[in-house]
Design a protein around this motif. Structure first.
Motif, PDB file in Angstrom:
ATOM      1  N   GLY A  56      -0.035 -16.305   8.440  1.00 26.68           N
ATOM      2  CA  GLY A  56      -1.439 -15.967   8.496  1.00 26.68           C
ATOM      3  C   GLY A  56      -1.717 -14.500   8.795  1.00 26.68           C
ATOM      4  O   GLY A  56      -2.853 -14.062   8.664  1.00 26.68           O
ATOM      5  N   LEU A  57      -0.712 -13.727   9.182  1.00 25.65           N
ATOM      6  CA  LEU A  57      -0.951 -12.332   9.568  1.00 25.65           C
ATOM      7  C   LEU A  57      -0.127 -11.349   8.739  1.00 25.65           C
ATOM      8  O   LEU A  57      -0.675 -10.443   8.135  1.00 25.65           O
ATOM      9  N   TRP A  58       1.200 -11.521   8.691  1.00 29.58           N
ATOM     10  CA  TRP A  58       2.032 -10.624   7.902  1.00 29.58           C
ATOM     11  C   TRP A  58       3.405 -11.233   7.679  1.00 29.58           C
ATOM     12  O   TRP A  58       3.804 -12.164   8.370  1.00 29.58           O
ATOM     13  N   TRP A  59       4.111 -10.719   6.683  1.00 28.14           N
ATOM     14  CA  TRP A  59       5.499 -11.089   6.451  1.00 28.14           C
ATOM     15  C   TRP A  59       6.262  -9.888   5.906  1.00 28.14           C
ATOM     16  O   TRP A  59       5.676  -8.960   5.382  1.00 28.14           O
ATOM     17  N   ARG A  60       7.582  -9.925   6.090  1.00 28.86           N
ATOM     18  CA  ARG A  60       8.458  -8.880   5.566  1.00 28.86           C
ATOM     19  C   ARG A  60       9.669  -9.555   4.949  1.00 28.86           C
ATOM     20  O   ARG A  60      10.316 -10.384   5.581  1.00 28.86           O
ATOM     21  N   LEU A  61       9.966  -9.194   3.705  1.00 24.05           N
ATOM     22  CA  LEU A  61      11.092  -9.772   2.984  1.00 24.05           C
ATOM     23  C   LEU A  61      11.723  -8.673   2.147  1.00 24.05           C
ATOM     24  O   LEU A  61      11.085  -8.151   1.221  1.00 24.05           O
ATOM     25  N   GLY A  62      12.939  -8.290   2.504  1.00 25.16           N
ATOM     26  CA  GLY A  62      13.622  -7.228   1.771  1.00 25.16           C
ATOM     27  C   GLY A  62      12.889  -5.906   1.904  1.00 25.16           C
ATOM     28  O   GLY A  62      12.669  -5.405   2.997  1.00 25.16           O
ATOM     29  N   ARG A  63      12.463  -5.362   0.758  1.00 23.34           N
ATOM     30  CA  ARG A  63      11.766  -4.073   0.752  1.00 23.34           C
ATOM     31  C   ARG A  63      10.251  -4.220   0.732  1.00 23.34           C
ATOM     32  O   ARG A  63       9.537  -3.254   0.501  1.00 23.34           O
ATOM     33  N   ARG A  64       9.746  -5.416   0.952  1.00 27.80           N
ATOM     34  CA  ARG A  64       8.308  -5.639   0.894  1.00 27.80           C
ATOM     35  C   ARG A  64       7.751  -6.111   2.235  1.00 27.80           C
ATOM     36  O   ARG A  64       8.340  -6.962   2.894  1.00 27.80           O
ATOM     37  N   VAL A  65       6.599  -5.540   2.588  1.00 26.89           N
ATOM     38  CA  VAL A  65       5.848  -5.958   3.772  1.00 26.89           C
ATOM     39  C   VAL A  65       4.441  -6.285   3.293  1.00 26.89           C
ATOM     40  O   VAL A  65       3.817  -5.478   2.600  1.00 26.89           O
TER      41      VAL A  65
END
Length: 162
Positions: free
Chosen positions: A127-136
């Protein structure tokens, strides 16, 4: 551009979860979990399907609890980094290659996507943020009136306008 080092820690913009959207998301996930559990218990079905429905119910209720915890956080943007209040760094400004707010970007609702220069560890705050590899990606239950200026300021910091 000449700036004082004391400006480096100055918070430029803050993003937090919108209370109505936050509770709508939490209630929707908890309601889904309750509905799946009621179906598993109250409907005659094969034992394996009952287990599948109960697992889905547990996952939805765990997701609601995770969203409740995650959406209490506040995101802060400084000249140096995008971080959670409390210290967890989402991305350093010097590592941001691109800011994407386009309609077809793989981003949360009312949010934006950052492409970084190098991969980071995976983190998910439902619901707020995520980070996966080179993406935020930032957004979800946040207000667009907060995330749009944050994305614009990050882009301006990258281009040297600020």
């Amino acid at each position: 551009m000449d700036r004082d080092d004391t400006d480096a820690g100055e918070v430029l913009v803050v993003v937090h979860a919108s209370a109505p959207r936050r509770w709508m998301g939490i209630v929707a996930l908890a309601g889904l979990g309750t509905l799946l559990a009621a179906l598993a218990i109250g409907t005659p079905m094969a034992f394996l399907w009952r287990l599948v429905f109960l697992a889905g119910a547990a996952g939805a209720i765990a997701g609601a609890a995770a969203m409740h915890r995650a959406t209490q956080a506040v995101l802060e943007l400084t000249r140096e980094e995008l971080r959670e209040r409390g210290g967890l760094v989402l991305a350093r400004i010097e590592e941001v290659e691109r800011v994407d707010r386009s309609m077809f970007a793989m981003k949360p609702s009312n949010g934006f996507l950052l492409k970084l220069s190098r991969p980071q560890t995976r983190v998910w705050r439902p619901g707020l943020w995520w980070r996966l590899g080179r993406r935020v990606a930032v957004g979800g239950v946040t207000a667009g009136a907060q995330t749009r200026p944050m994305a614009d300021i990050i882009a301006a910091l990258k281009s040297g306008q600020i």
